[in-house]
Scaffold this motif. Structure first.
Motif, short mmCIF file in Angstrom:
data_model
loop_
_atom_site.label_atom_id
_atom_site.label_comp_id
_atom_site.label_asym_id
_atom_site.label_seq_id
_atom_site.Cartn_x
_atom_site.Cartn_y
_atom_site.Cartn_z
N ASP A 1 0.83 -1.21 0.00
CA ASP A 1 0.00 0.00 0.00
C ASP A 1 0.87 1.26 0.00
O ASP A 1 0.45 2.30 -0.50
CB ASP A 1 -0.90 0.02 1.24
CG ASP A 1 -1.73 -1.24 1.35
OD1 ASP A 1 -2.47 -1.53 0.38
OD2 ASP A 1 -1.63 -1.94 2.37
N ALA A 2 2.04 1.17 0.61
CA ALA A 2 2.96 2.30 0.73
C ALA A 2 4.32 1.88 0.17
O ALA A 2 5.12 1.27 0.86
CB ALA A 2 3.08 2.73 2.18
N TYR A 3 4.55 2.19 -1.11
CA TYR A 3 5.79 1.80 -1.77
C TYR A 3 6.89 2.79 -1.42
O TYR A 3 6.71 4.01 -1.51
CB TYR A 3 5.61 1.75 -3.29
CG TYR A 3 6.92 1.49 -4.01
CD1 TYR A 3 7.42 0.19 -4.09
CD2 TYR A 3 7.66 2.53 -4.55
CE1 TYR A 3 8.63 -0.06 -4.73
CE2 TYR A 3 8.86 2.29 -5.19
CZ TYR A 3 9.35 1.00 -5.27
OH TYR A 3 10.54 0.76 -5.88
N VAL A 4 8.05 2.25 -1.01
CA VAL A 4 9.22 3.07 -0.70
C VAL A 4 10.41 2.49 -1.45
O VAL A 4 10.68 1.29 -1.36
CB VAL A 4 9.49 3.08 0.83
CG1 VAL A 4 10.76 3.86 1.14
CG2 VAL A 4 8.30 3.66 1.57
N GLU A 5 11.10 3.35 -2.16
CA GLU A 5 12.27 2.91 -2.92
C GLU A 5 13.47 2.89 -1.98
O GLU A 5 14.05 3.92 -1.64
CB GLU A 5 12.54 3.87 -4.08
CG GLU A 5 13.49 3.30 -5.09
CD GLU A 5 13.52 4.11 -6.37
OE1 GLU A 5 14.63 4.30 -6.89
OE2 GLU A 5 12.45 4.55 -6.82
N ASP A 6 13.79 1.69 -1.49
CA ASP A 6 14.89 1.49 -0.54
C ASP A 6 15.27 0.03 -0.61
O ASP A 6 14.49 -0.84 -0.19
CB ASP A 6 14.44 1.88 0.88
CG ASP A 6 15.49 1.65 1.95
OD1 ASP A 6 16.50 0.94 1.68
OD2 ASP A 6 15.30 2.14 3.07
N ASP A 7 16.45 -0.26 -1.16
CA ASP A 7 16.87 -1.65 -1.33
C ASP A 7 17.05 -2.41 -0.02
O ASP A 7 17.13 -3.64 -0.02
CB ASP A 7 18.18 -1.72 -2.14
CG ASP A 7 17.97 -1.34 -3.59
OD1 ASP A 7 16.83 -1.42 -4.08
OD2 ASP A 7 18.97 -0.96 -4.24
#
Length: 124
Positions: A33-39
């Motif tokens: 629901d809450a996409y965060v770009e962080d590997d």
């Protein structure tokens, strides 16, 4: 209404999500629901749920853990102004709407102070 903000180390907001009765899954997977770009985040890293008017952060068996106040948590009852660390990302739980979040120096300062005191991830 409560909100979850992704924040920078200085406390400024990157993005936010309004929290409602429906659980909010935070992570880097395409189905969250809450996409965060962080590997360093797991695909489904943590969950925010509402129960009886309170909100809880629940780790979803993430690889790098979910942290509150420098402590790894499995589940935690959230209080306004608390900062969650997941991977290298920081999040602030608050009841401040976006129109006032940036102008509330107390919340921003608390978030920045907490973010600076969190130690780098060193495993479980």
């Amino acid at each position: 209404m409560a909100f979850l903000y992704q924040i920078r180390a200085d406390g400024s907001a990157i993005q936010y999500w309004a929290l409602k009765e429906k659980p909010l899954v935070v992570g880097r997977g395409g189905h969250v629901d809450a996409y965060v770009e962080d590997d360093t985040l797991s695909s489904s890293h943590f969950l925010i749920v509402s129960q009886g008017g309170d909100f809880f952060a629940i780790d979803l068996k993430s690889s790098n853990g979910t942290w509150m106040n420098g402590n790894r948590i499995l589940a935690h009852k959230l209080q306004p102004g608390e900062v969650i660390q997941a991977g290298q990302s920081l999040f602030c739980f608050t009841d401040c709407p976006p129109s006032t979040f940036a102008s509330l120096s107390a919340v921003t300062a608390m978030a920045a102070s907490t973010a600076q005191s969190i130690q780098p991830l060193s495993g479980p």
